[in-house]
Design an enzyme around this catalytic site. Structure first.
Site, PDB file in Angstrom:
ATOM      1  N   ASP A 138       0.821  -1.214   0.000  1.00 25.61           N
ATOM      2  CA  ASP A 138       0.000   0.000   0.000  1.00 25.61           C
ATOM      3  C   ASP A 138       0.856   1.267   0.000  1.00 25.61           C
ATOM      4  O   ASP A 138       2.082   1.216   0.073  1.00 25.61           O
ATOM      5  CB  ASP A 138      -0.960  -0.023   1.194  1.00 25.61           C
ATOM      6  CG  ASP A 138      -2.358   0.431   0.822  1.00 25.61           C
ATOM      7  OD1 ASP A 138      -2.488   1.294  -0.069  1.00 25.61           O
ATOM      8  OD2 ASP A 138      -3.319  -0.071   1.427  1.00 25.61           O
ATOM      9  N   GLY A 163      14.911  -3.923   6.053  1.00 28.62           N
ATOM     10  CA  GLY A 163      15.797  -4.706   5.203  1.00 28.62           C
ATOM     11  C   GLY A 163      17.093  -5.080   5.900  1.00 28.62           C
ATOM     12  O   GLY A 163      17.432  -4.538   6.956  1.00 28.62           O
ATOM     13  N   GLU A 186       5.998  -1.242  12.083  1.00 28.25           N
ATOM     14  CA  GLU A 186       7.380  -1.526  11.680  1.00 28.25           C
ATOM     15  C   GLU A 186       7.750  -2.923  12.162  1.00 28.25           C
ATOM     16  O   GLU A 186       7.642  -3.235  13.351  1.00 28.25           O
ATOM     17  CB  GLU A 186       8.354  -0.512  12.290  1.00 28.25           C
ATOM     18  CG  GLU A 186       8.170   0.918  11.813  1.00 28.25           C
ATOM     19  CD  GLU A 186       8.792   1.158  10.447  1.00 28.25           C
ATOM     20  OE1 GLU A 186       9.670   0.357  10.049  1.00 28.25           O
ATOM     21  OE2 GLU A 186       8.407   2.136   9.785  1.00 28.25           O
TER      22      GLU A 186
END
Length: 283
Positions: A138, A163, A186
């Protein structure tokens, strides 16, 4: 030597690689990135109950940065970078064959794989990432390097999946099939969100975040159990002696709280709307 052996060997002598390098190591690195981009291989894969991370593929990604200088990129505005964008030089033919939708403003770097029926709103997908079939990424969501997103997942607006490339021993964030990640949440530091879990809005989970089951009081770390519904919370800090005095009264630390398991009502609210989000043209 196969690609894995060549890349592992090149890693030990990586300072010798530069943009002028040629040979079988360079070809192995390029083939590995192209295979990642096409979904022929992936950074991590599930074998039985366990996820296996292929560190040699992460090495290939890191080594590739040594093979390229920055270059001018005219796509989504002006950029100057070592890594080309996935859709650079694509025509309508390639997009039609891919079976996914890309809304203006979505950025995907080369070596990230996007499966069919995915919808990419204005978002960012980094190198080595994998986005499974039917997923929705999104608006302003970030899928970090090497992150694995399963099928039919919804990564909501502004959510961040952290990442990892270095250090090599660190594992990527893994979101298994049928998961919902709420807006502005998160998930970082190699946390695994198991199949069918629902993460509420604004939940922050890292490797050291306590994940507390409200009903049992059990505390775990680094893995959200399958079909859990998780919201943000806090828990009392352990009292520690400090020069003869105790910790301040009422001090608490953030945690993630499992409030229940997913039922059909919750599933219906978090499911991807097939009509509005269909990646393919309606016939």
């Amino acid at each position: 030597m196969n690609a894995e052996s060549l890349i592992n060997e090149a890693w030990e002598d990586r300072d010798r690689l530069n943009p002028a390098s040629v040979g079988e190591v360079v070809e192995a690195i390029r083939k590995t990135l192209n295979d990642l981009d096409a979904g022929k291989i992936r950074i991590a894969e599930k074998r039985g109950p366990a996820w296996i991370v292929h560190q040699w593929i992460k090495k290939a990604l890191l080594l590739s940065f040594r093979l390229h200088g920055n270059s001018f990129i005219l796509d989504h505005g002006v950029a100057y970078d070592k890594v080309p964008l996935k859709f650079e030089n694509w025509t309508e033919t390639e997009f039609a064959a891919s079976g996914f939708r890309v809304v203006p403003g979505a950025i995907v770097r080369h070596s990230a794989y996007i499966a069919s029926d995915v919808v990419l709103m204005p978002s960012f997908v980094n190198v080595g990432a994998y986005v499974g079939r039917g997923a929705m990424i999104d608006t302003w969501a970030t899928v970090g390097s090497c992150v694995q997103v399963g099928e039919r997942c919804h990564i909501s607006g502004g959510a961040g999946l952290g990442g990892v490339l270095e250090p090599l021993q660190e594992n990527p964030v893994i979101i298994e099939d049928d998961c919902f990640i709420g807006a502005r949440s998160e998930i970082v530091e190699g946390v695994i969100v198991e199949r069918g879990a629902v993460i509420g809005m604004g939940v922050f989970i890292g490797a050291s975040t306590p994940i507390v089951n409200r009903d049992t009081g059990e505390i775990s770390y680094g893995r959200v159990p399958a079909h859990s519904v998780v919201i943000s919370g806090s828990m009392p800090s352990k009292v520690k002696e400090n020069g003869g005095g105790a910790s301040p009264a009422g001090l608490a630390i953030d945690c993630a709280v499992i409030v229940k398991t997913v039922d059909e009502k919750t599933r219906s609210k978090t499911a991807i709307n097939d009509l509005l989000r269909s990646a393919r043209n309606l016939v």
